[in-house]
Scaffold this active site. Structure first.
Site, PDB file in Angstrom:
ATOM      1  N   ARG A 171       0.851  -1.188   0.000  1.00  0.00           N
ATOM      2  CA  ARG A 171       0.000   0.000   0.000  1.00  0.00           C
ATOM      3  C   ARG A 171       0.886   1.237   0.000  1.00  0.00           C
ATOM      4  O   ARG A 171       1.698   1.446   0.904  1.00  0.00           O
ATOM      5  CB  ARG A 171      -0.919   0.025   1.227  1.00  0.00           C
ATOM      6  N   HIS A 216      -3.190  10.920   0.761  1.00  0.00           N
ATOM      7  CA  HIS A 216      -2.748  10.620   2.110  1.00  0.00           C
ATOM      8  C   HIS A 216      -2.208  11.909   2.739  1.00  0.00           C
ATOM      9  O   HIS A 216      -1.040  12.008   3.096  1.00  0.00           O
ATOM     10  CB  HIS A 216      -1.695   9.513   2.111  1.00  0.00           C
ATOM     11  N   ASN A 260      -7.291   8.621   2.700  1.00  0.00           N
ATOM     12  CA  ASN A 260      -6.865   7.973   3.939  1.00  0.00           C
ATOM     13  C   ASN A 260      -7.312   8.769   5.155  1.00  0.00           C
ATOM     14  O   ASN A 260      -7.007   9.948   5.289  1.00  0.00           O
ATOM     15  CB  ASN A 260      -5.336   7.839   3.966  1.00  0.00           C
ATOM     16  N   GLU A 261      -8.054   8.120   6.033  1.00  0.00           N
ATOM     17  CA  GLU A 261      -8.425   8.646   7.345  1.00  0.00           C
ATOM     18  C   GLU A 261      -9.024  10.056   7.299  1.00  0.00           C
ATOM     19  O   GLU A 261      -8.422  11.022   7.793  1.00  0.00           O
ATOM     20  CB  GLU A 261      -7.226   8.607   8.284  1.00  0.00           C
ATOM     21  N   ASN A 402      -8.173   1.266   9.044  1.00  0.00           N
ATOM     22  CA  ASN A 402      -6.944   1.454   9.813  1.00  0.00           C
ATOM     23  C   ASN A 402      -7.298   1.332  11.287  1.00  0.00           C
ATOM     24  O   ASN A 402      -8.184   2.045  11.768  1.00  0.00           O
ATOM     25  CB  ASN A 402      -6.338   2.830   9.563  1.00  0.00           C
ATOM     26  N   TYR A 404      -5.563   0.664  15.382  1.00  0.00           N
ATOM     27  CA  TYR A 404      -4.375   0.534  16.215  1.00  0.00           C
ATOM     28  C   TYR A 404      -4.696   0.188  17.670  1.00  0.00           C
ATOM     29  O   TYR A 404      -3.995  -0.586  18.294  1.00  0.00           O
ATOM     30  CB  TYR A 404      -3.565   1.844  16.202  1.00  0.00           C
ATOM     31  N   GLU A 453      -4.142  -0.536   7.577  1.00  0.00           N
ATOM     32  CA  GLU A 453      -3.055  -0.188   8.497  1.00  0.00           C
ATOM     33  C   GLU A 453      -3.306  -0.860   9.834  1.00  0.00           C
ATOM     34  O   GLU A 453      -4.438  -0.892  10.327  1.00  0.00           O
ATOM     35  CB  GLU A 453      -2.953   1.329   8.733  1.00  0.00           C
ATOM     36  N   GLU A 504       6.726  10.589  11.282  1.00  0.00           N
ATOM     37  CA  GLU A 504       5.422  10.285  11.865  1.00  0.00           C
ATOM     38  C   GLU A 504       4.659  11.586  12.118  1.00  0.00           C
ATOM     39  O   GLU A 504       4.304  11.926  13.238  1.00  0.00           O
ATOM     40  CB  GLU A 504       5.604   9.460  13.150  1.00  0.00           C
ATOM     41  N   TRP A 505       4.475  12.325  11.004  1.00  0.00           N
ATOM     42  CA  TRP A 505       3.686  13.556  11.005  1.00  0.00           C
ATOM     43  C   TRP A 505       4.172  14.531  12.078  1.00  0.00           C
ATOM     44  O   TRP A 505       5.345  14.833  12.151  1.00  0.00           O
ATOM     45  CB  TRP A 505       2.204  13.220  11.103  1.00  0.00           C
TER      46      TRP A 505
END
Length: 584
Positions: A171, A216, A260-261, A402, A404, A453, A504-505
């Site tokens: 992906r 994204h 995405n999200e 996604n 977590y 994810e 990571e953003w």
């Protein structure tokens, strides 16, 4: 056996064998624990379970139920909590052996801004994350994606990592401003288009199918200057962008993800302002942004469905992120209500319009009531017209998910017994994954679910022996197996996040989710496999968890590798893990 417990009488039962004290004959019945304990005795500990014990304790596999019609399904959250949360601890945590369907999709994921770098190379335009990360104080340690993992210049190396993992799918995302610098088809950057052709061609040559995300989070800054996701304009620009990508890459790509999200795009980008573009207005702007994101997704889906599907024969949907909300006390109605509200406002915000039609009623009612109480003359949540509802409903070929972590619903907290990770928001709670998958099945009409994810982070000093990541993958994937085999959830694929440590953003490079460690202080950005690499590879090769009691399985041999020998250190760890699983 159960007996007379002093002042407590017969109300407390300690026995391995149940005694019916209402029966004059005092009938004895072995409990599940009796069979388990007899196995411990027979094996003199915890060796491979005897065949007859496995037959007693193994979870019953039931056939998948028929497809449900989403609009006719009442909320199933309480059903999920009743059937799964109240299981015995033994049932909840029992390891389940089995494998996924033969056509199951195994993958790993990344995103353009987080790994590519080359932020102004070969005609690429500015994105909102380029501007945001160059604004002092917005990203931890003022990190940015200027170089990131330098994947733009390391294609062959990264393809090698994918080969080592034995995944069948990758992906990735396309950077909108890399192919359309100002966000419009009036200005096409052919150098950027050629780059993604090289990536996709290299994947196909390695027998790895690309799963391509159109958006994204890296919106062209030129479009943000015109209002970004707060403007209806972006819906038209996104439709044109999607059309352009389908025309250029659709003959090679069979899996598309539009956005995405959207929850993160709207809430963190236009509500809290902690993500790009950094607009802070927790009152209403995030609802406006989310409204336009949903409409943009629907338009892209219709372009593909109407113009390209017949010839290209691919699938397209959206990826939604969601925690699982667990009532802190499943017997307390207030906690059940709090958990349901959490799911309605998190997953339901975007899933309901797409899979059912329109926003869910609790969300509309609560926002309307709070808006009127604050002196507004209408709800802060925009309304879809009847035509828009019909345009949006059903714009999915699968449910991209996604996931977590989980939360306990009581003003939203987490269980202190859940393991920590390298991110303060992420607690390791595998059972919530199974419950979320079951909830999606029941709430949204039994759609095919593609997990796009799932992963865990670490922070602090670098340690390649990432035991917690292997624990995370093993237990989350095992819960996914239970959801698939015992709950009937139609899970068609799993994608680990992420291929390598990346930006990571807003957390910069401090939080590391990668299977491969990337040294971002080294100008060459070398990749080094962590111990989770052979572990995840084994799960992929075995297509799940074959029972060691059934004999040796070739897929568990860590020496098998088409991309060269694995380091001795990784082999040692892998062998230890294989032995541990056999013992378990």
């Amino acid at each position: 056996m159960d007996g007379f417990e002093g002042p407590q009488g017969y109300s407390e039962r300690f026995g391995l064998t149940h005694v019916n004290f209402e029966d004059a004959n005092r009938q004895r019945t072995p409990k599940q624990s009796a069979y388990f304990f007899s196995g411990v005795i027979e094996n003199n500990g915890f060796g491979t379970p005897a065949r007859h014990l496995k037959e007693v304790a193994e979870i019953t596999v039931t056939p998948r139920t028929s497809k449900l019609v989403a609009s006719q399904v009442p909320s199933e959250a309480k059903v999920v909590w009743d059937t799964l949360s109240r299981q015995s601890r033994f049932q909840r945590h029992k390891y389940h052996y089995g494998t996924f369907p033969q056509d199951f999709l195994w993958g790993v994921s990344s995103s353009a801004y987080q790994i590519e770098g080359a932020w102004r190379a070969d005609g690429k335009g500015m994105s909102i994350w380029d501007k945001f990360s160059h604004t002092p104080g917005k990203v931890l340690h003022n990190d940015n994606g200027d170089i990131a993992c330098d994947s733009y210049n390391k294609l062959e190396i990264d393809i090698g990592l994918l080969k080592q993992l034995k995944v069948t799918h990758y992906r990735m995302s396309i950077s909108w401003p890399r192919v359309l610098p100002d966000g419009t088809t009036n200005n096409i950057n052919e150098a950027g288009v050629d780059y993604y052709h090289r990536v996709i061609d290299a994947l196909l040559a390695a027998n790895i199918q690309p799963q391509v995300t159109l958006y994204h989070w890296d919106l062209p800054q030129a479009l943000e200057d015109q209002g970004g996701w707060l403007s209806d304009m972006v819906v038209d620009r996104f439709r044109e962008y999607a059309d352009f990508l389908f025309s250029r890459f659709g003959h090679k790509v069979k899996f598309w993800i539009t956005i995405n999200e959207p929850y993160i795009i709207a809430l963190l980008g236009y509500g809290y302002g902690s993500f790009a573009p950094g607009n802070h207005d927790p009152g209403s702007l995030h609802y406006v942004a989310g409204h336009n994101v949903i409409k943009a997704h629907a338009e892209a889906w219709h372009v593909y469905n109407d113009k390209y599907r017949a010839e290209q024969k691919g699938r397209i949907s959206i990826t939604l992120n969601s925690d699982w909300a667990e009532p802190r006390n499943p017997y307390k109605q207030e906690d059940i209500d709090a958990a349901k509200r959490y799911m309605d406002f998190f997953l339901g915000w975007f899933a309901n319009p797409i899979f059912v039609g329109d926003y869910n009623e609790p969300m509309k009612r609560i926002i309307r009531e709070r808006s009127l109480a604050n002196g507004l003359d209408k709800s802060r949540l925009p309304e879809f017209t009847p035509a828009e509802i019909e345009r949006i409903r059903g714009t999915h070929d699968f449910f991209g998910l996604n996931h977590y972590t989980s939360v306990l619903a009581f003003m939203v907290i987490s269980d202190r017994t859940w393991l920590e990770s390298g991110s303060n928001w992420l607690k390791i709670a595998p059972l919530g994954f199974r419950k979320l998958l079951k909830y999606i099945k029941d709430e949204y009409g039994d759609p095919p679910i593609l997990v796009t994810e799932n992963g865990v982070s670490e922070n602090g000093p670098v340690d390649l022996n990432d035991e917690h990541r292997s624990y995370f993958y093993e237990n989350y994937i095992n819960e996914m197996l239970k959801a698939n085999m015992t709950d009937g959830a139609n899970v068609i694929g799993y994608t680990a996040w992420s291929l390598m440590d990346n930006l990571e953003w807003a957390s910069g490079y401090g939080e590391r989710f990668g299977l491969f460690y990337v040294n971002h202080t080294n100008a060459d950005r070398p990749r080094t496999p962590k111990t989770s690499v052979p572990f995840y590879t084994t799960i992929v090769r075995c297509n799940g968890f074959p029972n060691p009691a059934d004999g040796p399985h070739d897929c568990t041999n860590p020496l098998f590798s088409t991309s060269g020998p694995i380091s001795d250190a990784l082999l040692i760890v892998s062998k230890k893990r294989s032995k541990k699983r056999r013992d378990d």
